[in-house]
Design an enzyme around this catalytic site. Structure first.
Site, PDB file in Angstrom:
ATOM      1  N   LYS A  20      -1.611  -1.513   1.208  1.00  0.00           N
ATOM      2  CA  LYS A  20      -2.004  -0.643   0.090  1.00  0.00           C
ATOM      3  C   LYS A  20      -3.214  -1.189  -0.651  1.00  0.00           C
ATOM      4  O   LYS A  20      -4.157  -0.456  -0.944  1.00  0.00           O
ATOM      5  CB  LYS A  20      -0.828  -0.457  -0.885  1.00  0.00           C
ATOM      6  CG  LYS A  20       0.412   0.155  -0.245  1.00  0.00           C
ATOM      7  CD  LYS A  20       1.510   0.400  -1.261  1.00  0.00           C
ATOM      8  CE  LYS A  20       2.086  -0.857  -1.877  1.00  0.00           C
ATOM      9  NZ  LYS A  20       2.959  -1.644  -0.974  1.00  0.00           N
TER      10      LYS A  20
ATOM     11  N   ARG B 131       7.720   3.086  -8.042  1.00  0.00           N
ATOM     12  CA  ARG B 131       8.609   2.415  -7.090  1.00  0.00           C
ATOM     13  C   ARG B 131      10.054   2.863  -7.256  1.00  0.00           C
ATOM     14  O   ARG B 131      10.904   2.426  -6.481  1.00  0.00           O
ATOM     15  CB  ARG B 131       8.541   0.901  -7.307  1.00  0.00           C
ATOM     16  CG  ARG B 131       7.666   0.142  -6.297  1.00  0.00           C
ATOM     17  CD  ARG B 131       7.664  -1.303  -6.737  1.00  0.00           C
ATOM     18  NE  ARG B 131       7.369  -2.269  -5.721  1.00  0.00           N
ATOM     19  CZ  ARG B 131       6.151  -2.758  -5.459  1.00  0.00           C
ATOM     20  NH1 ARG B 131       5.101  -2.299  -6.086  1.00  0.00           N
ATOM     21  NH2 ARG B 131       6.003  -3.698  -4.567  1.00  0.00           N
TER      22      ARG B 131
ATOM     23  N   ARG C 119      -0.287 -13.728   4.786  1.00  0.00           N
ATOM     24  CA  ARG C 119      -0.935 -13.677   3.479  1.00  0.00           C
ATOM     25  C   ARG C 119      -0.460 -14.840   2.602  1.00  0.00           C
ATOM     26  O   ARG C 119      -1.235 -15.440   1.873  1.00  0.00           O
ATOM     27  CB  ARG C 119      -0.605 -12.336   2.814  1.00  0.00           C
ATOM     28  CG  ARG C 119      -1.305 -12.114   1.500  1.00  0.00           C
ATOM     29  CD  ARG C 119      -1.166 -10.671   1.027  1.00  0.00           C
ATOM     30  NE  ARG C 119       0.101 -10.406   0.378  1.00  0.00           N
ATOM     31  CZ  ARG C 119       0.500  -9.201  -0.023  1.00  0.00           C
ATOM     32  NH1 ARG C 119      -0.242  -8.141   0.186  1.00  0.00           N
ATOM     33  NH2 ARG C 119       1.657  -9.044  -0.617  1.00  0.00           N
TER      34      ARG C 119
ATOM     35  N   ARG D 115       0.836 -16.766  -3.218  1.00  0.00           N
ATOM     36  CA  ARG D 115       1.868 -15.952  -3.878  1.00  0.00           C
ATOM     37  C   ARG D 115       3.245 -16.439  -3.470  1.00  0.00           C
ATOM     38  O   ARG D 115       3.586 -16.448  -2.292  1.00  0.00           O
ATOM     39  CB  ARG D 115       1.695 -14.480  -3.492  1.00  0.00           C
ATOM     40  CG  ARG D 115       0.817 -13.721  -4.462  1.00  0.00           C
ATOM     41  CD  ARG D 115       0.654 -12.278  -4.059  1.00  0.00           C
ATOM     42  NE  ARG D 115       1.911 -11.526  -4.030  1.00  0.00           N
ATOM     43  CZ  ARG D 115       1.968 -10.210  -3.860  1.00  0.00           C
ATOM     44  NH1 ARG D 115       0.862  -9.513  -3.713  1.00  0.00           N
ATOM     45  NH2 ARG D 115       3.131  -9.599  -3.829  1.00  0.00           N
TER      46      ARG D 115
ATOM     47  N   ARG E 262      12.386  -8.064  -0.671  1.00  0.00           N
ATOM     48  CA  ARG E 262      11.429  -7.045  -1.151  1.00  0.00           C
ATOM     49  C   ARG E 262      11.493  -5.799  -0.276  1.00  0.00           C
ATOM     50  O   ARG E 262      11.419  -4.679  -0.774  1.00  0.00           O
ATOM     51  CB  ARG E 262      10.005  -7.618  -1.153  1.00  0.00           C
ATOM     52  CG  ARG E 262       9.778  -8.536  -2.353  1.00  0.00           C
ATOM     53  CD  ARG E 262       8.696  -9.542  -2.090  1.00  0.00           C
ATOM     54  NE  ARG E 262       7.390  -8.948  -1.912  1.00  0.00           N
ATOM     55  CZ  ARG E 262       6.388  -9.545  -1.272  1.00  0.00           C
ATOM     56  NH1 ARG E 262       6.558 -10.753  -0.755  1.00  0.00           N
ATOM     57  NH2 ARG E 262       5.233  -8.949  -1.171  1.00  0.00           N
TER      58      ARG E 262
HETATM   59  P1  ADP Z   1       3.818  -5.855  -2.552  1.00  0.00           P
HETATM   60  O1  ADP Z   1       3.730  -4.370  -2.507  1.00  0.00           O
HETATM   61  O2  ADP Z   1       3.014  -6.535  -1.514  1.00  0.00           O
HETATM   62  O3  ADP Z   1       5.232  -6.358  -2.637  1.00  0.00           O
HETATM   63  P2  ADP Z   1       2.981  -5.864  -5.341  1.00  0.00           P
HETATM   64  O4  ADP Z   1       1.863  -6.688  -5.824  1.00  0.00           O
HETATM   65  O5  ADP Z   1       2.837  -4.381  -5.374  1.00  0.00           O
HETATM   66  O6  ADP Z   1       3.194  -6.401  -3.868  1.00  0.00           O
HETATM   67  O7  ADP Z   1       4.312  -6.236  -6.126  1.00  0.00           O
HETATM   68  C1  ADP Z   1       4.754  -7.544  -6.310  1.00  0.00           C
HETATM   69  C2  ADP Z   1       6.034  -7.560  -7.157  1.00  0.00           C
HETATM   70  O8  ADP Z   1       5.743  -7.038  -8.464  1.00  0.00           O
HETATM   71  C3  ADP Z   1       7.188  -6.697  -6.644  1.00  0.00           C
HETATM   72  O9  ADP Z   1       7.966  -7.349  -5.692  1.00  0.00           O
HETATM   73  C4  ADP Z   1       7.943  -6.431  -7.955  1.00  0.00           C
HETATM   74  O10 ADP Z   1       8.705  -7.552  -8.340  1.00  0.00           O
HETATM   75  C5  ADP Z   1       6.827  -6.281  -8.979  1.00  0.00           C
HETATM   76  N1  ADP Z   1       6.392  -4.874  -9.135  1.00  0.00           N
HETATM   77  C6  ADP Z   1       5.154  -4.386  -8.843  1.00  0.00           C
HETATM   78  N2  ADP Z   1       5.091  -3.071  -9.110  1.00  0.00           N
HETATM   79  C7  ADP Z   1       6.315  -2.706  -9.579  1.00  0.00           C
HETATM   80  C8  ADP Z   1       6.889  -1.488  -9.998  1.00  0.00           C
HETATM   81  N3  ADP Z   1       6.172  -0.355  -9.992  1.00  0.00           N
HETATM   82  N4  ADP Z   1       8.177  -1.488 -10.421  1.00  0.00           N
HETATM   83  C9  ADP Z   1       8.889  -2.606 -10.437  1.00  0.00           C
HETATM   84  N5  ADP Z   1       8.434  -3.801 -10.028  1.00  0.00           N
HETATM   85  C10 ADP Z   1       7.150  -3.856  -9.607  1.00  0.00           C
END
Ligand code: ADP
Length: 190
Positions: free
Chosen positions: A16, A91, A130, A136, A148
């Protein structure tokens, strides 16, 4: 011309963030990634960041109220935008409903949900790769990655039905070269 508001959707590791960069450039959109916004809060050592870090390090979602508030602030701060690309948000169904309320009240609804589809084995491989360079915490451990993906499947994947019901869901094959995938996205945007 109405605004080009897009949801870029897909499991962790689907690409994404990478694809957002191309779409932002091409369509002049403002990128709103809740993951990036949360990591900025962590870096700034805010109270919100402190709470979020614990959940993120485990691979759990942060509470809806937190991310909805962050997105609301950003939308309000960018009245001039040609459109937004939402990355990693919504999400949960509560987040999707809140987003619809925010955008519909301005008559600038979501145009499409572009869902990048990638098999789980490939996701784990990409995320571990990554993790080796990004630093991270949530990318460096396979059980956190699997958590996740589970969170995604139970809470986030059902949003496909939410957007399908509005006629906005577009599934995109997320395996291929970066330009191939960009091309598929551009075609789907139309
Ligand atoms: P990825 O999609 O690669 O897991 P993100 O950077 O989108 O990475 O998200 C990392 C973490 O941030 C998620 O695992 C969650 O803990 C938190 N997070 C991000 N966006 C949301 C969201 N919209 N609602 C709840 N938690 C979120």
């Amino acid at each position: 011309m109405s605004k080009l508001n897009l949801v870029l959707f897909g499991p962790p590791g689907a690409g994404k963030g990478t694809q957002s960069a191309f779409l932002i450039e091409r369509y002049g959109l403002v990128h709103l990634s809740t993951g990036d916004l949360l990591r900025a809060e962590i870096k700034a050592e805010t109270e919100l960041g402190l709470t979020a870090k614990e959940l993120m390090d485990r691979g759990d979602l942060v509470p809806d109220s937190v991310v909805i508030g962050m997105i609301r602030n950003k939308i309000d701060a960018h009245h001039e935008a040609k459109g937004f690309i939402f990355d990693g948000f919504p999400r949960t169904e509560a987040q999707a409903q809140a987003l619809d309320e925010m955008l519909n009240s301005k008559s600038e609804p979501i145009r499409a949900m572009l869902a990048l589809e990638v098999p789980e084995q490939e996701l784990v491989k990409r995320l571990l790769g990554r993790g080796a360079t990004s630093g991270r915490a949530d990318d460096s451990n396979e059980s956190i990655i699997r958590n996740r993906i589970r969170e995604y499947e139970s809470k986030t994947a059902p949003l496909k039905h939410y957007y399908s019901a509005q006629g906005k869901f577009k599934g995109i094959d997320g395996v291929g070269t970066l330009p191939e995938i960009t091309e598929r996205l551009v075609k789907a945007i139309g």
